[in-house]
Motif scaffolding. Structure first.
Motif, PDB file in Angstrom:
ATOM      1  N   LYS A   1       0.838  -1.199   0.000  1.00 29.59           N
ATOM      2  CA  LYS A   1       0.000   0.000   0.000  1.00 29.59           C
ATOM      3  C   LYS A   1       0.880   1.260   0.000  1.00 29.59           C
ATOM      4  CE  LYS A   1      -3.680  -2.362  -0.237  1.00 29.59           C
ATOM      5  NZ  LYS A   1      -3.060  -3.612  -0.679  1.00 29.59           N
TER       6      LYS A   1
ATOM      7  N   ASN B   1      -7.313  -2.568   3.112  1.00 26.81           N
ATOM      8  CA  ASN B   1      -5.958  -2.186   3.503  1.00 26.81           C
ATOM      9  C   ASN B   1      -5.550  -0.877   2.822  1.00 26.81           C
ATOM     10  OD1 ASN B   1      -5.612  -4.508   5.058  1.00 26.81           O
ATOM     11  ND2 ASN B   1      -4.840  -5.693   3.326  1.00 26.81           N
TER      12      ASN B   1
ATOM     13  N   THR C   1      -6.324  -5.851  -7.197  1.00 25.01           N
ATOM     14  CA  THR C   1      -6.553  -5.124  -8.446  1.00 25.01           C
ATOM     15  C   THR C   1      -5.490  -5.439  -9.503  1.00 25.01           C
ATOM     16  OG1 THR C   1      -5.215  -3.247  -7.720  1.00 25.01           O
ATOM     17  CG2 THR C   1      -7.568  -3.173  -7.196  1.00 25.01           C
TER      18      THR C   1
ATOM     19  N   THR D   1      -0.056  -3.990  -8.097  1.00 25.37           N
ATOM     20  CA  THR D   1       1.293  -4.337  -7.638  1.00 25.37           C
ATOM     21  C   THR D   1       1.960  -5.273  -8.642  1.00 25.37           C
ATOM     22  OG1 THR D   1       0.440  -4.174  -5.400  1.00 25.37           O
ATOM     23  CG2 THR D   1       2.609  -5.179  -5.648  1.00 25.37           C
TER      24      THR D   1
ATOM     25  N   THR E   1       3.201  -8.789   0.863  1.00 23.25           N
ATOM     26  CA  THR E   1       2.588  -7.485   0.647  1.00 23.25           C
ATOM     27  C   THR E   1       1.999  -6.884   1.922  1.00 23.25           C
ATOM     28  OG1 THR E   1       0.818  -8.874  -0.242  1.00 23.25           O
ATOM     29  CG2 THR E   1       2.096  -7.598  -1.826  1.00 23.25           C
TER      30      THR E   1
HETATM   31  C1  LIG Z   1      -4.085  -4.777  -1.342  1.00 18.82           C
HETATM   32  C2  LIG Z   1      -3.268  -6.002  -1.143  1.00 18.82           C
HETATM   33  C3  LIG Z   1      -2.887  -6.822  -2.213  1.00 18.82           C
HETATM   34  C4  LIG Z   1      -3.366  -6.596  -3.596  1.00 18.82           C
HETATM   35  O1  LIG Z   1      -2.697  -5.558  -4.243  1.00 18.82           O
HETATM   36  P1  LIG Z   1      -3.128  -5.119  -5.705  1.00 18.82           P
HETATM   37  O2  LIG Z   1      -2.119  -4.124  -6.086  1.00 18.82           O
HETATM   38  O3  LIG Z   1      -4.506  -4.495  -5.582  1.00 18.82           O
HETATM   39  O4  LIG Z   1      -3.180  -6.314  -6.563  1.00 18.82           O
HETATM   40  C5  LIG Z   1      -2.066  -7.901  -1.944  1.00 18.82           C
HETATM   41  N1  LIG Z   1      -1.674  -8.175  -0.687  1.00 18.82           N
HETATM   42  C6  LIG Z   1      -2.041  -7.425   0.360  1.00 18.82           C
HETATM   43  C7  LIG Z   1      -1.605  -7.816   1.704  1.00 18.82           C
HETATM   44  C8  LIG Z   1      -2.840  -6.317   0.174  1.00 18.82           C
HETATM   45  O5  LIG Z   1      -3.224  -5.584   1.225  1.00 18.82           O
END
Ligand SMILES: *Cc1c(COP(=O)(O)O)cnc(C)c1O
Length: 299
Positions: free
Chosen positions: A48, A76, A179, A182, A288
């Motif tokens: 994020k 998130n 989405t 990332t 992530t």
């Molecule tokens: C939001 C999120 C994702 C997804 O990210 P995108 O860019 O929307 O694909 C993956 N892992 C975690 C932990 C997230 O919070």
């Protein structure tokens, strides 16, 4: 980079690479490393921050005083946006999907000063058409719109920094997809000889390929999204997934959550067993973050 952001970034921790040791990996003769974006910041977690950084830089450079975005009741993205807004002295407005409820995530957002506006599921879907910062109807002059999940080309620049931090060679780069923003950032930046693998957290996520392609600054072919590990849909789990996660956490001491990173790693280990990787390959999986979303009970 705007001085306020440079100041903010001083509070971030490095995202290290942690090597995973276990018998399954040894059996298939592959190496697995986790890129620990979950360690970046206790609240503005993981991808994020990567995605928001250059969007915020743009918002500050155009003189915005209010950030508006959309998300679910456990988002998130909105959670990070609310906190970063507070730190940067920017007003924040969250358009929340569905009936008014107060999850722990929403409660945090409100405490950090985000104005919460609940919108019906049908209206929420319509908001997805607004992609650029001026697109949301009825914006006032200093309000800045961010699409769902920060899905904007500017987000790719921050994700590129993640890739540039990796100081060893590798063959596979994995990430969970909501989405797909990332993933797009990884695809945009990784070398041609790296395969980038996404694991969709949603059911029926075939649309992701087009969404990722739309964000890329040039067409690439070294990537693929695995759609088979959604476990029944977004945020759904089952006993097998939860057992895999607690086993992995106990062995590695790396915390996971079940919406994204648990599913990605389950998918990765399952793919190993199906022999989709070759011996001697080095795999890097991006953690992530998202650990705040783990709380499901009200405080
Ligand atoms: C939001 C999120 C994702 C997804 O990210 P995108 O860019 O929307 O694909 C993956 N892992 C975690 C932990 C997230 O919070």
């Amino acid at each position: 980079m705007h001085p306020e952001l440079l100041k903010l970034e001083k509070n971030f921790n490095p995202s290290i690479l942690t090597k995973v040791h276990d018998a399954v990996l040894d059996k298939y003769q592959v190496e697995l490393w986790i890129k620990r974006d979950d360690l970046l910041h206790p609240i503005i977690s993981g991808n994020k921050w990567r995605k928001l950084k250059y969007i915020l830089n743009h918002a500050l450079s155009v003189g915005a005083d209010t950030l508006i975005s959309m998300g679910g009741a456990y988002s998130n993205h909105l959670h990070a946006l609310a906190y970063v807004g507070k730190l940067l002295n920017l007003k924040t407005i969250g358009l929340i999907r569905g009936e008014p409820i107060l999850t722990p995530s929403l409660q945090d957002m409100r405490e950090w000063g985000m104005e919460l506006r609940f919108v019906s599921r049908s209206d929420y879907r319509l908001l997805r058409q607004y992609k650029q910062w001026t697109d949301l109807p009825d914006l006032t002059v200093r309000q800045y719109w961010l699409p769902e999940g920060g899905a904007h080309t500017l987000a790719l620049q921050g994700v590129a920094e993640l890739v540039h931090e990796i100081d060893m060679s590798y063959d596979i780069l994995c990430v969970a997809c909501g989405t797909g923003t990332t993933l797009a950032g990884l695809v945009n930046t990784a070398a041609d000889n790296v395969s980038v693998l996404g694991f969709a957290a949603l059911k029926n996520a075939g649309f992701l390929t087009a969404d990722v392609n739309a964000l890329l600054t040039q067409p690439r072919t070294n990537w693929h999204i695995n759609l088979d590990y959604h476990f029944g849909g977004f945020a759904k789990t089952n006993a097998e997934l939860l057992a895999f996660m607690s086993d992995f956490e106990a062995r590695t001491h790396i915390p996971l959550e079940s919406v994204y990173t648990g599913k990605m790693l389950y998918g990765l280990y399952d793919s190993l067993k199906k022999q989709t990787f070759q011996a001697n390959q080095r795999i890097i999986a991006v953690h992530t973050g998202g650990l705040q979303g783990k709380r499901s009970i009200l405080r």
